[in-house]
Design a protein around this motif. Structure first.
Motif, PDB file in Angstrom:
ATOM      1  N   SER A   1       6.389  10.143   0.069  1.00 21.27           N
ATOM      2  CA  SER A   1       5.236   9.211  -0.146  1.00 21.27           C
ATOM      3  C   SER A   1       5.888   7.846   0.889  1.00 21.27           C
ATOM      4  O   SER A   1       7.092   7.590   1.107  1.00 21.27           O
ATOM      5  N   GLU A   2       4.927   7.259   1.349  1.00 16.97           N
ATOM      6  CA  GLU A   2       5.001   6.098   2.451  1.00 16.97           C
ATOM      7  C   GLU A   2       4.765   4.869   1.590  1.00 16.97           C
ATOM      8  O   GLU A   2       3.702   4.467   0.918  1.00 16.97           O
ATOM      9  N   ILE A   3       5.592   3.802   1.769  1.00 16.94           N
ATOM     10  CA  ILE A   3       5.141   2.491   1.138  1.00 16.94           C
ATOM     11  C   ILE A   3       5.288   1.508   2.271  1.00 16.94           C
ATOM     12  O   ILE A   3       5.920   1.535   3.144  1.00 16.94           O
ATOM     13  N   TYR A   4       4.088   0.794   2.337  1.00 16.87           N
ATOM     14  CA  TYR A   4       3.892  -0.001   3.358  1.00 16.87           C
ATOM     15  C   TYR A   4       3.602  -1.371   2.878  1.00 16.87           C
ATOM     16  O   TYR A   4       2.518  -1.497   1.914  1.00 16.87           O
ATOM     17  N   ILE A   5       4.334  -2.345   3.311  1.00 13.15           N
ATOM     18  CA  ILE A   5       3.941  -3.982   2.931  1.00 13.15           C
ATOM     19  C   ILE A   5       3.799  -4.688   4.100  1.00 13.15           C
ATOM     20  O   ILE A   5       4.351  -4.584   5.105  1.00 13.15           O
TER      21      ILE A   5
ATOM     22  N   SER B   1       0.874  -0.944   0.144  1.00 13.09           N
ATOM     23  CA  SER B   1       0.089   0.007  -0.052  1.00 13.09           C
ATOM     24  C   SER B   1       0.882   1.436  -0.054  1.00 13.09           C
ATOM     25  O   SER B   1       2.185   1.229   0.429  1.00 13.09           O
ATOM     26  N   THR B   2       0.383   2.209  -0.706  1.00 11.87           N
ATOM     27  CA  THR B   2       1.110   3.425  -0.795  1.00 11.87           C
ATOM     28  C   THR B   2       0.184   4.788  -0.287  1.00 11.87           C
ATOM     29  O   THR B   2      -0.875   4.730  -0.628  1.00 11.87           O
ATOM     30  N   SER B   3       1.092   5.538   0.542  1.00 14.96           N
ATOM     31  CA  SER B   3       0.122   6.784   0.773  1.00 14.96           C
ATOM     32  C   SER B   3       1.328   8.102   0.767  1.00 14.96           C
ATOM     33  O   SER B   3       2.338   7.858   0.883  1.00 14.96           O
TER      34      SER B   3
END
Lengths: 146, 104
Positions: B92-96, B83-85
């Motif tokens: 930008s934040e990348i969350y896995i 998911s990206t926000s």
């Protein structure tokens, strides 16, 4: 007056280059889609049909960030006033998604099948006046090797 | 380390489960890329700098998730989600996240 000239030239530049780039991108997408059409890709969680003995499963992904041109952005702000389809943005997200899926497929050309394809869309860049200037699309899936 | 985004590792049996592991990273674009992106915003087309930035960020987030799973003694992560926000303008934040498991 000077500002108006800058704005007009930006719109014209955006229109000309935007059209050229978009047409070129679509041509490339269509060509590459045909070239790799044999690699079966599905968004279901199981493989389609029988692929035989499974040897390996690997997470694969592909991403792209695409920006809209200045002309379309101006047209869009007019559209927001009258309502209706925003064609410029429709092609933007369409190009981004197809490009992301293509990159994913091209990253594992030897796979037997690609399953559980998921697409994630986000806008990472806000242009002037808080309008969305570009979209990021991430495609991820599990590649099955036999 | 096996990673898949389906509930299992196809062709293998899950023998132990360790719960959710995750990795995240927040990246800011640098000025040079920002200027190029500004130009590209006039003409349209791919923002190559940002594509690279986000794929680097994704690799890092994935490596962090893998480290966490290895620390738990897992050898696979299933049901991985990205998911990206955008938290602030310009970053930008990348969350896995996924579920750490052991497969035989």
């Amino acid at each position: 007056m000077f500002d108006l000239y800058i704005l007009l030239s930006l719109i014209i530049l955006g229109y000309i280059f935007g059209q050229i780039l978009e047409r070129r991108h679509y041509a490339s997408i269509k060509r590459r889609e045909l070239a790799i059409v044999h690699l079966v890709t599905t968004n279901s969680k199981r493989t389609l049909g029988d692929v035989g003995e499974l040897a390996e499963a690997r997470l694969v992904h592909g991403g792209v960030v695409i920006s809209v041109d200045y002309f379309k952005r101006i047209v869009t702000s007019l559209r927001n006033f009258f309502g209706g389809n925003i064609r410029g943005y429709e092609t933007l997200v369409d190009r981004a998604r197809r490009e992301a899926i293509l990159r994913l497929k091209e990253s594992c050309p030897d796979a037997a099948q690609i399953i559980n394809l998921r697409l994630e869309t986000s806008s990472i860049y806000k242009g002037k006046g808080n309008q969305i200037g570009s979209v990021e699309v991430l495609a991820y899936a599990t590649a099955i090797y036999t | 380390m096996f990673m898949t985004n389906v509930e299992e590792v196809p062709g293998k049996q899950i023998v132990a489960c360790y719960g959710v592991v995750s990795g995240s990273t927040v990246r800011a674009k640098h000025v040079g890329r920002d200027i190029m992106a500004g130009l590209k915003n006039i003409f349209g087309g791919e923002l190559v700098g940002y594509t690279e930035l986000l794929s680097e960020a994704r690799e890092q987030a994935m490596a962090r998730m893998q480290q966490q799973a290895e620390a738990l003694g897992a050898n696979a992560i299933v049901n991985v989600r990205f998911s990206t926000s955008s938290i602030t303008a310009g970053a930008s934040e990348i969350y896995i996240y996924g579920t750490a498991v052991t497969v035989e």
